[in-house]
Design a protein around this motif. Structure first.
Motif, PDB file in Angstrom:
ATOM      1  N   GLY A 163      40.616  71.073 -23.795  1.00  0.00           N
ATOM      2  CA  GLY A 163      40.164  69.951 -22.983  1.00  0.00           C
ATOM      3  C   GLY A 163      40.460  68.599 -23.589  1.00  0.00           C
ATOM      4  O   GLY A 163      39.942  67.575 -23.153  1.00  0.00           O
ATOM      5  N   GLY A 164      41.312  68.590 -24.615  1.00  0.00           N
ATOM      6  CA  GLY A 164      41.670  67.331 -25.270  1.00  0.00           C
ATOM      7  C   GLY A 164      42.329  67.599 -26.601  1.00  0.00           C
ATOM      8  O   GLY A 164      42.537  68.748 -26.998  1.00  0.00           O
ATOM      9  N   MET A 165      42.647  66.529 -27.316  1.00  0.00           N
ATOM     10  CA  MET A 165      43.271  66.658 -28.634  1.00  0.00           C
ATOM     11  C   MET A 165      43.287  65.300 -29.306  1.00  0.00           C
ATOM     12  O   MET A 165      43.026  64.268 -28.681  1.00  0.00           O
ATOM     13  N   ASP A 166      43.575  65.316 -30.590  1.00  0.00           N
ATOM     14  CA  ASP A 166      43.900  64.069 -31.284  1.00  0.00           C
ATOM     15  C   ASP A 166      45.391  63.857 -31.071  1.00  0.00           C
ATOM     16  O   ASP A 166      46.210  64.641 -31.560  1.00  0.00           O
ATOM     17  N   VAL A 167      45.741  62.833 -30.305  1.00  0.00           N
ATOM     18  CA  VAL A 167      47.135  62.647 -29.910  1.00  0.00           C
ATOM     19  C   VAL A 167      48.031  62.341 -31.101  1.00  0.00           C
ATOM     20  O   VAL A 167      49.254  62.490 -31.011  1.00  0.00           O
ATOM     21  N   VAL A 168      47.443  61.949 -32.247  1.00  0.00           N
ATOM     22  CA  VAL A 168      48.231  61.691 -33.453  1.00  0.00           C
ATOM     23  C   VAL A 168      48.376  62.960 -34.282  1.00  0.00           C
ATOM     24  O   VAL A 168      49.462  63.510 -34.444  1.00  0.00           O
ATOM     25  N   THR A 169      47.268  63.455 -34.815  1.00  0.00           N
ATOM     26  CA  THR A 169      47.356  64.584 -35.751  1.00  0.00           C
ATOM     27  C   THR A 169      47.757  65.885 -35.079  1.00  0.00           C
ATOM     28  O   THR A 169      48.468  66.705 -35.667  1.00  0.00           O
ATOM     29  N   ASP A 170      47.301  66.103 -33.833  1.00  0.00           N
ATOM     30  CA  ASP A 170      47.592  67.365 -33.147  1.00  0.00           C
ATOM     31  C   ASP A 170      48.900  67.340 -32.374  1.00  0.00           C
ATOM     32  O   ASP A 170      49.357  68.392 -31.912  1.00  0.00           O
ATOM     33  N   TYR A 171      49.491  66.155 -32.216  1.00  0.00           N
ATOM     34  CA  TYR A 171      50.632  66.048 -31.309  1.00  0.00           C
ATOM     35  C   TYR A 171      51.733  65.158 -31.878  1.00  0.00           C
ATOM     36  O   TYR A 171      52.773  65.651 -32.318  1.00  0.00           O
ATOM     37  N   VAL A 422      41.540  55.188 -34.655  1.00  0.00           N
ATOM     38  CA  VAL A 422      41.583  54.638 -36.014  1.00  0.00           C
ATOM     39  C   VAL A 422      43.000  54.174 -36.304  1.00  0.00           C
ATOM     40  O   VAL A 422      43.943  54.981 -36.320  1.00  0.00           O
ATOM     41  N   ARG A 423      43.165  52.864 -36.509  1.00  0.00           N
ATOM     42  CA  ARG A 423      44.471  52.304 -36.849  1.00  0.00           C
ATOM     43  C   ARG A 423      44.861  52.707 -38.271  1.00  0.00           C
ATOM     44  O   ARG A 423      44.020  52.987 -39.120  1.00  0.00           O
ATOM     45  N   GLY A 424      46.168  52.686 -38.514  1.00  0.00           N
ATOM     46  CA  GLY A 424      46.666  53.087 -39.827  1.00  0.00           C
ATOM     47  C   GLY A 424      46.353  52.083 -40.923  1.00  0.00           C
ATOM     48  O   GLY A 424      46.377  52.421 -42.109  1.00  0.00           O
ATOM     49  N   GLY A 425      46.070  50.814 -40.557  1.00  0.00           N
ATOM     50  CA  GLY A 425      45.708  49.810 -41.560  1.00  0.00           C
ATOM     51  C   GLY A 425      46.846  49.403 -42.455  1.00  0.00           C
ATOM     52  O   GLY A 425      46.634  49.025 -43.608  1.00  0.00           O
ATOM     53  N   ARG A 426      48.073  49.468 -41.934  1.00  0.00           N
ATOM     54  CA  ARG A 426      49.244  49.090 -42.731  1.00  0.00           C
ATOM     55  C   ARG A 426      50.011  47.973 -42.036  1.00  0.00           C
ATOM     56  O   ARG A 426      50.012  47.872 -40.813  1.00  0.00           O
ATOM     57  N   ALA A 427      50.663  47.145 -42.838  1.00  0.00           N
ATOM     58  CA  ALA A 427      51.428  46.021 -42.298  1.00  0.00           C
ATOM     59  C   ALA A 427      52.849  46.433 -41.931  1.00  0.00           C
ATOM     60  O   ALA A 427      53.395  45.979 -40.930  1.00  0.00           O
ATOM     61  N   ARG A 428      53.468  47.277 -42.733  1.00  0.00           N
ATOM     62  CA  ARG A 428      54.865  47.635 -42.513  1.00  0.00           C
ATOM     63  C   ARG A 428      55.021  48.656 -41.393  1.00  0.00           C
ATOM     64  O   ARG A 428      55.899  48.526 -40.536  1.00  0.00           O
ATOM     65  N   PHE A 429      54.219  49.679 -41.403  1.00  0.00           N
ATOM     66  CA  PHE A 429      54.325  50.741 -40.405  1.00  0.00           C
ATOM     67  C   PHE A 429      53.102  50.679 -39.494  1.00  0.00           C
ATOM     68  O   PHE A 429      51.975  50.827 -39.948  1.00  0.00           O
ATOM     69  N   ARG A 430      53.341  50.491 -38.209  1.00  0.00           N
ATOM     70  CA  ARG A 430      52.239  50.296 -37.270  1.00  0.00           C
ATOM     71  C   ARG A 430      52.014  51.554 -36.431  1.00  0.00           C
ATOM     72  O   ARG A 430      52.897  52.013 -35.705  1.00  0.00           O
ATOM     73  N   GLY A 431      50.832  52.083 -36.542  1.00  0.00           N
ATOM     74  CA  GLY A 431      50.491  53.268 -35.789  1.00  0.00           C
ATOM     75  C   GLY A 431      49.029  53.606 -35.973  1.00  0.00           C
ATOM     76  O   GLY A 431      48.242  52.826 -36.530  1.00  0.00           O
ATOM     77  N   TYR A 432      48.646  54.770 -35.504  1.00  0.00           N
ATOM     78  CA  TYR A 432      47.266  55.242 -35.608  1.00  0.00           C
ATOM     79  C   TYR A 432      47.201  56.416 -36.579  1.00  0.00           C
ATOM     80  O   TYR A 432      48.122  57.222 -36.666  1.00  0.00           O
ATOM     81  N   LEU A 433      46.058  56.513 -37.265  1.00  0.00           N
ATOM     82  CA  LEU A 433      45.772  57.705 -38.048  1.00  0.00           C
ATOM     83  C   LEU A 433      45.109  58.766 -37.174  1.00  0.00           C
ATOM     84  O   LEU A 433      45.274  59.960 -37.391  1.00  0.00           O
ATOM     85  N   SER A 434      44.356  58.279 -36.183  1.00  0.00           N
ATOM     86  CA  SER A 434      43.640  59.194 -35.307  1.00  0.00           C
ATOM     87  C   SER A 434      43.452  58.532 -33.945  1.00  0.00           C
ATOM     88  O   SER A 434      43.148  57.336 -33.871  1.00  0.00           O
ATOM     89  N   PHE A 435      43.634  59.319 -32.874  1.00  0.00           N
ATOM     90  CA  PHE A 435      43.478  58.783 -31.523  1.00  0.00           C
ATOM     91  C   PHE A 435      43.127  59.939 -30.601  1.00  0.00           C
ATOM     92  O   PHE A 435      43.999  60.669 -30.136  1.00  0.00           O
ATOM     93  N   GLY A 436      41.818  60.126 -30.369  1.00  0.00           N
ATOM     94  CA  GLY A 436      41.368  61.240 -29.546  1.00  0.00           C
ATOM     95  C   GLY A 436      41.545  60.986 -28.068  1.00  0.00           C
ATOM     96  O   GLY A 436      41.309  59.863 -27.587  1.00  0.00           O
ATOM     97  N   ILE A 437      41.985  61.993 -27.332  1.00  0.00           N
ATOM     98  CA  ILE A 437      42.061  61.905 -25.874  1.00  0.00           C
ATOM     99  C   ILE A 437      41.418  63.151 -25.282  1.00  0.00           C
ATOM    100  O   ILE A 437      41.310  64.195 -25.924  1.00  0.00           O
ATOM    101  N   GLU A 438      40.986  63.014 -24.024  1.00  0.00           N
ATOM    102  CA  GLU A 438      40.435  64.151 -23.285  1.00  0.00           C
ATOM    103  C   GLU A 438      40.933  64.089 -21.846  1.00  0.00           C
ATOM    104  O   GLU A 438      41.438  63.053 -21.401  1.00  0.00           O
ATOM    105  N   PHE A 439      40.810  65.208 -21.146  1.00  0.00           N
ATOM    106  CA  PHE A 439      41.286  65.264 -19.767  1.00  0.00           C
ATOM    107  C   PHE A 439      40.561  66.380 -19.035  1.00  0.00           C
ATOM    108  O   PHE A 439      39.934  67.251 -19.649  1.00  0.00           O
ATOM    109  N   ASP A 440      40.608  66.317 -17.718  1.00  0.00           N
ATOM    110  CA  ASP A 440      39.931  67.327 -16.906  1.00  0.00           C
ATOM    111  C   ASP A 440      40.788  68.567 -16.786  1.00  0.00           C
ATOM    112  O   ASP A 440      42.012  68.493 -16.857  1.00  0.00           O
TER     113      ASP A 440
END
Length: 440
Positions: A163-171, A422-440
């Motif tokens: 029913g969802g995932m962490d779109v960063v770590t799981d995908y 959760v943002r990655g907190g870096r200046a050079r590389f921009r991305g997320y460390l974690s970003f949970g999503i859910e769906f029906d």
């Protein structure tokens, strides 16, 4: 070295600041904005900048587009200036031996970051890039594409059951690791090691290298090198035994790097360091592209709906994700002979930071640059760099982004946030460390 001082909007035509995303600087007045620019230092970045650097990028480009930093280096934020540097590889060197020596000393991180493809000039750069070229031909990409589709569907099937995932770590982060694992013939059971090594090694490239970050990065390098030494020895024996090793997408790149070309091979250390580089570069760019793109569509629901109604826009959408939230925000060069850029004369030895994230939101090149437009054309962004150092794997990254985001959206058009990203907190590389999503 000459410095023209603070530039004005009139000195470089653009739309001004009125319609740009200025965040915390909006409405503060010119004096306060100029003061913020005067205080800008890559070695003293606050969390607000790391979460959202674009307001400061706009101010820098407007008031001081060729900014001399407190350490004597220069920070460039205009699209045209970055293009001029990228086109002039003879006077702007990518070799980091001089620049990185004080930062890293005699460490595994120094050995890696001065031997890999991206931080070198010809002839080593030319030699390694030529050996990589067969991995990114249309035929090779077609083989990898079929594997990637199967992998994406497998991960989405698992997400559907949950029913969802962490779109960063799981995908997003899992996908490129598997593809590059195939290219380098890394056994599936070992691939869980790769992402943490990659994050630790690339984290050392941030403007400030803390002792803790250096320790983590050097430890990751030693572990990665030891693993590859054993892995390469076994694969080398296989290549020597079987002239047809590779060729099916599994181990193609590794086989090519080991064999060399026209009797010319990489040294043992060059081979190890460039295998590490391939994992790091391919993982970081693609993982951030997928994660940033999925997040951007939630921030711009009209563009999400537009893609749902017209999936044929996915190619231009991926280019827009790359521009809008560039995975790699900063690049660096060292001046090797006197040259002028943006009205400023740089002497030999000057260090220059190329702000890709700012150039990709330059209103002189991109109308309404802070608006996500999945159909934007033309879109000559610099997310993959340009010139001789343009990303060798850009075609693969684009395919991965189109498939991963396209199939996610087709399968779960109602996906939405689950918890705080959760943002990655870096200046050079921009991305997320974690970003949970859910769906029906």
């Amino acid at each position: 070295m000459s410095n023209p001082g603070m530039a004005t909007a009139a000195s470089h035509p653009e739309t001004g600041l009125n319609h740009l995303h200025l965040g915390r600087y909006a409405g503060t007045g010119e004096a306060a904005q100029r003061a913020a620019v005067a205080d800008f230092d890559l070695r003293a970045l606050d969390r607000a900048f790391l979460d959202d650097p674009y307001p400061m990028y706009h101010l820098l480009r407007h008031y001081d587009p060729v900014r001399r930093m407190p350490d004597g280096s220069y920070f460039l934020t205009r699209y045209d200036d970055l293009q001029a540097v990228y086109r002039d590889s003879k006077r702007f060197s990518s070799d980091k031996k001089i620049e990185f020596k004080p930062k890293f000393g005699d460490t595994p991180l120094y050995r890696h970051h001065t031997t890999s493809l991206v931080f070198n000039d010809p002839p080593l750069h030319t030699r390694v890039r030529r050996l990589l070229a067969p991995a990114f031909t249309p035929r090779a990409l077609k083989l990898l594409e079929a594997r990637f589709v199967a992998l994406v569907d497998r991960l989405l099937d698992r997400a559907a059951k949950q029913g969802g995932m962490d779109v960063v770590t799981d995908y997003a982060a899992a996908l490129p690791v598997e593809i590059i694992g195939d290219m380098l013939a890394v056994p599936p059971a070992d691939r869980h090691l790769l992402r943490d090594w990659s994050l630790a090694i690339l984290g050392a490239l941030e403007p400030v290298l803390t002792p803790e970050r250096a320790d983590v990065g050097n430890r990751a390098m030693l572990e990665f090198e030891a693993y590859l030494a054993s892995h390469l020895a076994e694969w080398h024996r296989r290549v020597e035994r079987d002239a047809d090793a590779g060729g099916d997408g599994f181990g193609d790149v590794l086989a090519g790097l080991i064999r060399g070309e026209n009797g010319e091979r990489l040294t043992a250390d060059e081979l190890v360091q460039n295998c590490i580089f391939l994992l790091n570069a391919g993982h970081e760019t693609t993982a951030n592209l997928i994660g940033n793109g999925a997040a951007a569509l939630l921030d711009w629901p009209d563009q999400k709906q537009r893609l749902i109604e017209d999936p044929g826009l996915m190619k231009t959408a991926v280019e827009e994700f790359l521009r809008f939230e560039s995975s790699n925000q900063l690049g660096n060069r060292r001046v090797v002979e006197e040259v002028e850029i943006g009205g400023v004369t740089f002497e030999a030895g000057t260090l220059v930071t190329l702000c890709i994230g700012a150039a990709n939101r330059d209103p002189a090149q991109f109308p309404d640059p802070d608006r996500l437009d999945v159909g934007r054309q033309p879109n000559r962004h610099l997310a993959f760099g340009a010139g001789i150092h343009a990303c060798a794997g850009m075609s693969l990254a684009r395919i991965e982004g189109q498939i991963a985001i396209g199939r996610l959206l087709a399968r779960f058009p109602d996906y939405r946030r689950s918890g705080e990203p959760v943002r990655g907190g870096r200046a050079r590389f921009r991305g997320y460390l974690s970003f949970g999503i859910e769906f029906d």
